[in-house]
Design a protein around this motif. Structure first.
Motif, PDB file in Angstrom:
ATOM      1  N   CYS A 178      28.380  43.921  31.797  1.00  0.00           N
ATOM      2  CA  CYS A 178      29.444  42.913  31.820  1.00  0.00           C
ATOM      3  C   CYS A 178      29.287  42.037  33.058  1.00  0.00           C
ATOM      4  CB  CYS A 178      30.822  43.576  31.873  1.00  0.00           C
ATOM      5  SG  CYS A 178      31.332  44.306  30.314  1.00  0.00           S
ATOM      6  N   LYS A 179      29.625  40.782  32.903  1.00  0.00           N
ATOM      7  CA  LYS A 179      29.627  39.876  34.053  1.00  0.00           C
ATOM      8  C   LYS A 179      30.837  40.192  34.941  1.00  0.00           C
ATOM      9  CE  LYS A 179      29.187  34.978  35.170  1.00  0.00           C
ATOM     10  NZ  LYS A 179      29.244  33.600  34.649  1.00  0.00           N
ATOM     11  N   ALA A 180      31.936  40.543  34.298  1.00  0.00           N
ATOM     12  CA  ALA A 180      33.181  40.814  35.030  1.00  0.00           C
ATOM     13  C   ALA A 180      33.091  42.127  35.802  1.00  0.00           C
ATOM     14  CB  ALA A 180      34.347  40.881  34.050  1.00  0.00           C
ATOM     15  N   THR A 181      33.743  42.162  36.952  1.00  0.00           N
ATOM     16  CA  THR A 181      33.803  43.407  37.720  1.00  0.00           C
ATOM     17  C   THR A 181      35.205  44.012  37.653  1.00  0.00           C
ATOM     18  OG1 THR A 181      34.226  42.063  39.681  1.00  0.00           O
ATOM     19  CG2 THR A 181      31.968  42.764  39.331  1.00  0.00           C
ATOM     20  N   GLY A 182      36.166  43.251  37.122  1.00  0.00           N
ATOM     21  CA  GLY A 182      37.531  43.758  36.979  1.00  0.00           C
ATOM     22  C   GLY A 182      37.817  44.158  35.542  1.00  0.00           C
ATOM     23  N   SER A 183      38.838  44.983  35.344  1.00  0.00           N
ATOM     24  CA  SER A 183      39.101  45.524  34.011  1.00  0.00           C
ATOM     25  C   SER A 183      39.588  44.462  33.021  1.00  0.00           C
ATOM     26  CB  SER A 183      40.105  46.679  34.089  1.00  0.00           C
ATOM     27  OG  SER A 183      41.191  46.366  34.920  1.00  0.00           O
ATOM     28  N   VAL A 184      40.342  43.462  33.476  1.00  0.00           N
ATOM     29  CA  VAL A 184      40.828  42.422  32.556  1.00  0.00           C
ATOM     30  C   VAL A 184      39.649  41.594  32.041  1.00  0.00           C
ATOM     31  CG1 VAL A 184      42.287  40.364  32.328  1.00  0.00           C
ATOM     32  CG2 VAL A 184      43.111  42.323  33.607  1.00  0.00           C
ATOM     33  N   GLY A 185      38.758  41.214  32.943  1.00  0.00           N
ATOM     34  CA  GLY A 185      37.581  40.446  32.554  1.00  0.00           C
ATOM     35  C   GLY A 185      36.652  41.227  31.640  1.00  0.00           C
ATOM     36  N   ALA A 186      36.498  42.516  31.924  1.00  0.00           N
ATOM     37  CA  ALA A 186      35.619  43.361  31.095  1.00  0.00           C
ATOM     38  C   ALA A 186      36.201  43.513  29.689  1.00  0.00           C
ATOM     39  CB  ALA A 186      35.437  44.731  31.753  1.00  0.00           C
ATOM     40  N   PHE A 187      37.518  43.669  29.602  1.00  0.00           N
ATOM     41  CA  PHE A 187      38.174  43.777  28.293  1.00  0.00           C
ATOM     42  C   PHE A 187      38.008  42.472  27.507  1.00  0.00           C
ATOM     43  CE2 PHE A 187      41.984  43.250  25.592  1.00  0.00           C
ATOM     44  CZ  PHE A 187      41.813  44.347  24.759  1.00  0.00           C
ATOM     45  N   ASP A 188      38.135  41.347  28.193  1.00  0.00           N
ATOM     46  CA  ASP A 188      37.935  40.029  27.583  1.00  0.00           C
ATOM     47  C   ASP A 188      36.516  39.943  26.986  1.00  0.00           C
ATOM     48  OD1 ASP A 188      38.552  37.169  27.162  1.00  0.00           O
ATOM     49  OD2 ASP A 188      37.200  36.777  28.831  1.00  0.00           O
ATOM     50  N   GLU A 189      35.530  40.438  27.729  1.00  0.00           N
ATOM     51  CA  GLU A 189      34.143  40.419  27.236  1.00  0.00           C
ATOM     52  C   GLU A 189      33.961  41.336  26.025  1.00  0.00           C
ATOM     53  OE1 GLU A 189      30.757  40.402  30.076  1.00  0.00           O
ATOM     54  OE2 GLU A 189      32.261  40.078  31.633  1.00  0.00           O
ATOM     55  N   LEU A 190      34.661  42.461  26.027  1.00  0.00           N
ATOM     56  CA  LEU A 190      34.563  43.397  24.897  1.00  0.00           C
ATOM     57  C   LEU A 190      35.068  42.736  23.607  1.00  0.00           C
ATOM     58  CD1 LEU A 190      34.070  46.284  23.719  1.00  0.00           C
ATOM     59  CD2 LEU A 190      36.439  46.799  24.332  1.00  0.00           C
ATOM     60  N   ILE A 191      36.214  42.070  23.696  1.00  0.00           N
ATOM     61  CA  ILE A 191      36.757  41.366  22.521  1.00  0.00           C
ATOM     62  C   ILE A 191      35.748  40.330  22.030  1.00  0.00           C
ATOM     63  CG2 ILE A 191      38.562  39.780  21.717  1.00  0.00           C
ATOM     64  CD1 ILE A 191      40.011  42.177  22.251  1.00  0.00           C
ATOM     65  N   LYS A 192      35.209  39.567  22.971  1.00  0.00           N
ATOM     66  CA  LYS A 192      34.276  38.493  22.623  1.00  0.00           C
ATOM     67  C   LYS A 192      32.999  39.040  21.986  1.00  0.00           C
ATOM     68  CE  LYS A 192      36.162  35.256  25.987  1.00  0.00           C
ATOM     69  NZ  LYS A 192      36.115  34.719  27.344  1.00  0.00           N
ATOM     70  N   ALA A 193      32.574  40.216  22.419  1.00  0.00           N
ATOM     71  CA  ALA A 193      31.354  40.824  21.865  1.00  0.00           C
ATOM     72  C   ALA A 193      31.496  41.068  20.359  1.00  0.00           C
ATOM     73  CB  ALA A 193      31.049  42.143  22.590  1.00  0.00           C
ATOM     74  N   HIS A 194      32.704  41.395  19.908  1.00  0.00           N
ATOM     75  CA  HIS A 194      32.924  41.613  18.468  1.00  0.00           C
ATOM     76  C   HIS A 194      32.565  40.355  17.673  1.00  0.00           C
ATOM     77  CE1 HIS A 194      35.328  45.067  19.869  1.00  0.00           C
ATOM     78  NE2 HIS A 194      35.194  45.547  18.649  1.00  0.00           N
ATOM     79  N   TYR A 195      32.881  39.195  18.225  1.00  0.00           N
ATOM     80  CA  TYR A 195      32.594  37.932  17.532  1.00  0.00           C
ATOM     81  C   TYR A 195      31.125  37.534  17.666  1.00  0.00           C
ATOM     82  CZ  TYR A 195      37.533  37.297  16.748  1.00  0.00           C
ATOM     83  OH  TYR A 195      38.823  37.468  16.312  1.00  0.00           O
ATOM     84  N   VAL A 196      30.613  37.698  18.876  1.00  0.00           N
ATOM     85  CA  VAL A 196      29.225  37.301  19.148  1.00  0.00           C
ATOM     86  C   VAL A 196      28.241  38.110  18.307  1.00  0.00           C
ATOM     87  CG1 VAL A 196      27.447  37.297  20.961  1.00  0.00           C
ATOM     88  CG2 VAL A 196      29.730  36.391  21.448  1.00  0.00           C
ATOM     89  N   PHE A 197      28.561  39.403  18.097  1.00  0.00           N
ATOM     90  CA  PHE A 197      27.635  40.263  17.344  1.00  0.00           C
ATOM     91  C   PHE A 197      28.122  40.577  15.927  1.00  0.00           C
ATOM     92  CE2 PHE A 197      26.903  41.379  21.882  1.00  0.00           C
ATOM     93  CZ  PHE A 197      25.664  40.761  21.983  1.00  0.00           C
ATOM     94  N   GLY A 198      29.216  39.933  15.517  1.00  0.00           N
ATOM     95  CA  GLY A 198      29.674  40.065  14.136  1.00  0.00           C
ATOM     96  C   GLY A 198      30.094  41.472  13.740  1.00  0.00           C
ATOM     97  N   THR A 199      30.674  42.229  14.682  1.00  0.00           N
ATOM     98  CA  THR A 199      31.094  43.598  14.354  1.00  0.00           C
ATOM     99  C   THR A 199      32.587  43.640  14.031  1.00  0.00           C
ATOM    100  OG1 THR A 199      31.642  44.165  16.639  1.00  0.00           O
ATOM    101  CG2 THR A 199      29.389  44.567  15.954  1.00  0.00           C
ATOM    102  N   SER A 200      32.971  44.574  13.188  1.00  0.00           N
ATOM    103  CA  SER A 200      34.391  44.727  12.858  1.00  0.00           C
ATOM    104  C   SER A 200      35.060  45.619  13.912  1.00  0.00           C
ATOM    105  CB  SER A 200      34.544  45.336  11.468  1.00  0.00           C
ATOM    106  OG  SER A 200      33.807  46.538  11.394  1.00  0.00           O
ATOM    107  N   TYR A 201      36.376  45.612  13.921  1.00  0.00           N
ATOM    108  CA  TYR A 201      37.107  46.445  14.883  1.00  0.00           C
ATOM    109  C   TYR A 201      37.027  47.911  14.476  1.00  0.00           C
ATOM    110  CZ  TYR A 201      39.323  41.991  16.200  1.00  0.00           C
ATOM    111  OH  TYR A 201      39.568  40.705  16.601  1.00  0.00           O
ATOM    112  N   SER A 202      37.072  48.789  15.472  1.00  0.00           N
ATOM    113  CA  SER A 202      37.195  50.213  15.195  1.00  0.00           C
ATOM    114  C   SER A 202      38.496  50.420  14.412  1.00  0.00           C
ATOM    115  CB  SER A 202      37.257  50.983  16.518  1.00  0.00           C
ATOM    116  OG  SER A 202      37.794  52.264  16.320  1.00  0.00           O
TER     117      SER A 202
END
Length: 239
Positions: A178-202
Motif C-alpha cells: 500500500c502507498k498509505a501508511t495510515g489505516s484510513v488510507g490503507a482501507f481506501d486502497e483496499l476498496i479501490k483494489a476491488h474495482y481495479v482488479f474486478g473482484t467481488s466483495y467477500s
C-alpha cells in the motif's frame, strides 16, 4: 501503466485471464500507488478523493455515535474505547481502524444462503477485512500459509495492532504494498483494489462494503442491491 490501462481492465474482467494480471503486470507487486492510479482512470479525481475527505469529517463521528446503540459486547466496548480515545486498549487496533471496524459491527454479516446456514459474527468477519502480522515476520510466509482463496484483505505489519508500519493488500496469494501508511488510507486502497482488479466483495463483508461504496463513495447508487439495514443506516447518518 497508464497506456496499458484499457488492456488491463479487459483482462481483469475476463475470467479466463484475470488470474494472470500480476504475471503480465508485476509492477503491482513492488510499486505502491498503481491501484490509486488505475482507480482514478476508472472513476476520476473527485470519486478517488471522496473517502479520505468524507470519512474523517463526516462519517467517523457518526459511526461511533451509532455504535452506542448496539448490544455492548467486550469487543465492541474495546473498539469504542479505542475509536474515542488516544490511549489504546492493549492489543487493540488504532483509533482510525477501530472506527472502521465499528461500522462492520453496525453492518454485520448476514446469513449466507441455504447451503451454509448460520452466520459468522462481526468479530469473526474482521479476519476477512484485516489481519495483523508482527514486524520482522516474512510476508511471503503469510502468503505460503494461505490454503483457501479469499477476497482481497489488508495485511497490517507492525510491532502491535495500534502501531502499524506498513500495509499490504493480499489478493490471489500476492501481497501488493500500500502507498498509505495510515489505516484510513490503507482501507481506501483496499476498496479501490476491488474495482481495479474486478473482484467481488467477500460475502461476509457484503453489507459493510456496499454501504461504503454507495453512501461514502457515491458509486452506483440506485443500481446496487442494498439491504434495508444499509438504507436505514444511510438515512440516519445523512440526516
Amino acid at each position: 501503466m497508464k497506456t496499458t490501462f484499457i488492456y488491463r481492465q479487459a483482462m481483469v474482467n475476463d475470467e479466463s485471464k484475470a488470474a494472470d494480471v500480476f504475471l503480465v503486470f508485476p509492477r503491482f507487486l513492488d510499486t505502491p500507488g498503481l491501484i490509486e492510479q488505475d482507480f482514478r482512470l476508472l472513476f476520476g479525481e473527485a470519486t478517488a478523493n471522496t473517502f479520505l475527505e468524507r470519512w474523517p469529517t463526516t462519517f467517523r463521528a457518526r459511526v461511533i455515535k451509532e455504535s452506542h446503540g448496539l448490544v455492548p459486547t467486550t469487543e465492541l466496548l474495546d473498539l469504542m474505547r479505542n475509536a474515542e480515545s488516544t490511549a489504546e486498549v492493549e492489543n487493540g487496533w488504532d483509533s482510525d481502524m477501530s472506527a472502521i471496524l465499528l461500522l462492520l459491527h453496525l453492518l454485520p454479516p448476514s446469513a449466507q444462503g441455504r447451503k451454509r446456514p448460520g452466520k459468522i459474527s462481526a468479530s469473526q468477519a474482521v479476519d476477512h477485512l484485516i489481519r495483523f502480522q508482527k514486524a520482522g515476520t516474512s510476508v511471503q510466509q503469510h502468503l505460503d500459509n494461505i490454503t483457501q482463496s479469499s477476497q482481497p484483505y489488508l495485511l497490517a505489519q507492525g510491532s502491535t495492532r495500534s502501531s502499524i508500519h506498513s500495509y499490504f493488500i493480499v489478493i490471489d496469494k500476492h501481497a501488493l504494498p500500500c502507498k498509505a501508511t495510515g489505516s484510513v488510507g490503507a482501507f481506501d486502497e483496499l476498496i479501490k483494489a476491488h474495482y481495479v482488479f474486478g473482484t467481488s466483495y467477500s460475502s461476509s463483508l457484503s453489507s459493510f462494503f456496499t454501504f461504503v461504496q454507495t453512501t461514502i463513495y457515491n458509486i452506483d447508487i440506485g443500481e446496487t442491491k442494498e439491504t434495508p439495514r444499509i438504507a436505514e443506516l444511510r438515512a440516519r447518518m445523512l440526516h
